[in-house]
Structure formats: structure tokens, C-alpha cells
Design a protein around this motif. Sequence first.
Motif, PDB file in Angstrom:
ATOM      1  N   LEU A   1       0.878  -1.343   0.131  1.00 36.77           N
ATOM      2  CA  LEU A   1       0.074  -0.076  -0.008  1.00 36.77           C
ATOM      3  C   LEU A   1       0.871   1.271   0.019  1.00 36.77           C
ATOM      4  N   PHE A   2       1.858   1.367   0.768  1.00 36.34           N
ATOM      5  CA  PHE A   2       2.838   2.409   0.816  1.00 36.34           C
ATOM      6  C   PHE A   2       3.457   2.648  -0.552  1.00 36.34           C
ATOM      7  N   SER A   3       4.039   1.620  -1.104  1.00 41.76           N
ATOM      8  CA  SER A   3       4.577   1.703  -2.283  1.00 41.76           C
ATOM      9  C   SER A   3       3.878   2.357  -3.450  1.00 41.76           C
ATOM     10  N   CYS A   4       2.388   1.638  -3.414  1.00 47.49           N
ATOM     11  CA  CYS A   4       1.371   2.123  -4.530  1.00 47.49           C
ATOM     12  C   CYS A   4       1.121   3.552  -4.081  1.00 47.49           C
ATOM     13  N   SER A   5       1.061   3.971  -3.092  1.00 41.69           N
ATOM     14  CA  SER A   5       0.879   5.409  -2.674  1.00 41.69           C
ATOM     15  C   SER A   5       1.974   6.321  -3.085  1.00 41.69           C
ATOM     16  N   ALA A   6       3.229   5.966  -2.917  1.00 48.77           N
ATOM     17  CA  ALA A   6       4.212   6.783  -3.297  1.00 48.77           C
ATOM     18  C   ALA A   6       4.424   6.963  -4.865  1.00 48.77           C
ATOM     19  N   VAL A   7       4.340   5.829  -5.423  1.00 51.77           N
ATOM     20  CA  VAL A   7       4.386   6.040  -6.988  1.00 51.77           C
ATOM     21  C   VAL A   7       3.094   6.671  -7.538  1.00 51.77           C
ATOM     22  N   ALA A   8       2.021   6.437  -6.920  1.00 55.51           N
ATOM     23  CA  ALA A   8       0.909   7.359  -7.434  1.00 55.51           C
ATOM     24  C   ALA A   8       1.346   8.991  -7.274  1.00 55.51           C
ATOM     25  N   ALA A   9       1.836   9.118  -6.021  1.00 58.31           N
ATOM     26  CA  ALA A   9       1.885  10.599  -5.635  1.00 58.31           C
ATOM     27  C   ALA A   9       3.240  11.320  -6.494  1.00 58.31           C
ATOM     28  N   VAL A  10       4.127  10.282  -6.907  1.00 52.88           N
ATOM     29  CA  VAL A  10       5.012  10.849  -7.809  1.00 52.88           C
ATOM     30  C   VAL A  10       4.539  11.170  -9.276  1.00 52.88           C
ATOM     31  N   CYS A  11       3.739  10.223  -9.673  1.00 51.76           N
ATOM     32  CA  CYS A  11       3.137  10.329 -11.074  1.00 51.76           C
ATOM     33  C   CYS A  11       2.267  11.509 -11.119  1.00 51.76           C
ATOM     34  N   ALA A  12       1.466  11.781  -9.916  1.00 46.74           N
ATOM     35  CA  ALA A  12       0.534  12.988 -10.153  1.00 46.74           C
ATOM     36  C   ALA A  12       1.363  14.103  -9.898  1.00 46.74           C
ATOM     37  N   ARG A  13       2.160  14.216  -9.244  1.00 48.79           N
ATOM     38  CA  ARG A  13       3.129  15.507  -9.019  1.00 48.79           C
ATOM     39  C   ARG A  13       3.847  16.003 -10.381  1.00 48.79           C
ATOM     40  N   ARG A  14       4.400  14.805 -11.004  1.00 52.32           N
ATOM     41  CA  ARG A  14       5.106  14.972 -12.192  1.00 52.32           C
ATOM     42  C   ARG A  14       3.912  15.340 -13.326  1.00 52.32           C
ATOM     43  N   HIS A  15       3.165  14.762 -13.394  1.00 48.33           N
ATOM     44  CA  HIS A  15       1.971  15.037 -14.443  1.00 48.33           C
ATOM     45  C   HIS A  15       1.504  16.459 -14.444  1.00 48.33           C
ATOM     46  N   ASN A  16       1.325  16.942 -13.179  1.00 51.62           N
ATOM     47  CA  ASN A  16       0.946  18.301 -13.073  1.00 51.62           C
ATOM     48  C   ASN A  16       1.784  19.334 -13.230  1.00 51.62           C
ATOM     49  N   ALA A  17       3.060  18.696 -13.327  1.00 51.07           N
ATOM     50  CA  ALA A  17       4.240  19.791 -13.465  1.00 51.07           C
ATOM     51  C   ALA A  17       4.427  19.792 -15.197  1.00 51.07           C
ATOM     52  N   GLY A  18       3.809  18.843 -15.997  1.00 50.89           N
ATOM     53  CA  GLY A  18       4.112  18.950 -17.158  1.00 50.89           C
ATOM     54  C   GLY A  18       5.139  17.960 -17.580  1.00 50.89           C
ATOM     55  N   GLN A  19       5.647  17.083 -16.738  1.00 47.59           N
ATOM     56  CA  GLN A  19       6.397  16.133 -17.132  1.00 47.59           C
ATOM     57  C   GLN A  19       6.096  14.893 -17.800  1.00 47.59           C
ATOM     58  N   GLY A  20       4.770  14.665 -17.718  1.00 49.61           N
ATOM     59  CA  GLY A  20       4.083  13.256 -18.193  1.00 49.61           C
ATOM     60  C   GLY A  20       4.138  12.332 -17.029  1.00 49.61           C
ATOM     61  N   GLN A  21       3.527  11.067 -17.335  1.00 50.36           N
ATOM     62  CA  GLN A  21       3.605  10.155 -16.135  1.00 50.36           C
ATOM     63  C   GLN A  21       4.562   8.978 -16.801  1.00 50.36           C
ATOM     64  N   GLU A  22       5.942   9.115 -16.549  1.00 46.79           N
ATOM     65  CA  GLU A  22       6.767   7.846 -17.022  1.00 46.79           C
ATOM     66  C   GLU A  22       6.500   6.650 -16.291  1.00 46.79           C
TER      67      GLU A  22
END
Length: 266
Positions: free
Chosen positions: A245-266
Motif C-alpha cells: 500500500l505504501f509503495s503504491c501510494s508513493a508511486v501514485a504521488a510521484v506520477c501525479a506530481r510530475r504529471h501536474n508539472a507537465g513532465q508526463g507520467q513516466e
Amino acid sequence: GWSDQPGSIADADDTPGALLALHHLAGDDPAARQAALAGIGWLLDLQNRDGGIPTFCKGWNRLPFDRSAPDITAHTLIAWQAWQQDLPPPLAHRVATARTRAIAYLLASQDPDGAWTPLWFGNQWCHDQRNRCYGTARVLIALRSLADADGSCAEAQQRGATWLLARQHGDGSWGGGDDGSPPSIEETALAIDALCGVEPLPDPAIDRGLAWLEAHSPDPQHLPSAPIGLYFAKLWYDERLYPLLFSCSAVAAVCARRHNAGQGQE
């Protein structure tokens, strides 16, 4: 409570968890909404005089049962925030008042070096078995969820993030926060999740943490769990769902943050 079995006592960690689950899975269901309103009211009645949320009962902060805790308070704030738009006006007013008091408690309970010390989650390798990595990450995640955080919250966030960054191991992982505490998937994932609320985003630290998680998660269905659960009687336990659960939450947070910053979801 922590289960549906007899003897499961109502508490302020599992109740916010249930509130968040109801919001994500059945937020539009009238029965779920009614249950959530009741749970929110129970948490409001539990709040201590200092603004913090205890685990089991309101009291004088003299015993683990009635002591305000940063980790429990943080979890409660996230649950209140999730249901904010669905509250009737009288309850919304109560939540707004309680939230202000809870934030004030978190700011007052921050350690001088910027960390927060949780009550129920420990690390057997740390001084006094305190897991300040867990506590700091939990509070930072909660403060990130408050869209209207004021300047005092921003300053506390920065101090907490600075403390957390300074505790990253050379290989990119995190342990309990003390020098020499071994790393774990749980603590590394929580730290990454928490740092996604920091401005500017500390990409190098997050990338190193993600690389460590990937290297130590060869089989995502069987992730090793660490004994970071600590009950007041010094009963240690681990939970096999925490690493996942913690790993999924961490990866989701990173993807959301970078997507919002215009970096896409690698």
C-alpha cells in the motif's frame, strides 16, 4: 475498530481509514455518506483540549490511550478534508474549527529539528524505539492534502522535509530516522510520498528512493514487511499490506506530481 471481530475497540486511526475508503469507493452512496457523517462526528467528539486527536478516548494526555498523537491527528485531518464538500453546514463549521485546532497542535508538536514523533509506530533500531521517519512522513502527507495551508504550515512542511531529506541513506533508502537504522520498503515509500508535497520537488532524492524500491521489490506480490508497528506494551508487529500500500501510494504521488508539472507520467 481494527477489525469486524468482537473486542475490536473503536479508534482514531482505523476510523479515518474507513472514512477514506468510503469516500473513494462509495462517495455518492447515501448509506456511505450517512456512515461517514457519523464517523466524522465521532472523531470531532474525540478531539483533545490541545487540538490533537488521541487514539481511543478523550483525556488528559497521561496515558497512551488518551494521548494526542501527530500520526493519528494527521490521518484524521486527511479524512476530514476528503469529505469536506459533502458536509451539512453545522458539521462543516465544526470540522473547520477542529481542523484549525488540529493544525495548531501539529505545529506545536513538531520537534525542534523539524521531525514529528508518532505514538503507535516505532522502529526497534532507533533511540527510544521512536520512528520519526514514519511520524514526519505522515504529517507531511496530511499537510499536503490541505489546499488552504497558511504560511505557518508551509514553514513547518519545509522544516519537516529538510529533516527527512537529511535522513536518506546513501543507497537512496530510508529507515526509522536514526543513523544506523536499517532501511525498509515501508519507510522509504512513506518518505517518497511525503516529499511529493515539497516545493521545489527534490527529484534526485525521489529518483534514488524509487530506484531502491524497485531493486528491493523483485516480486511485487510478496514484498517483505518490516516490524514498524509498535503497541504500547512493547508488542511489535508487521503488516504484510503496508509495503504494497505504501509503495503504491508513493508511486501514485510521484506520477501525479510530475504529471501536474507537465513532465508526463513516466
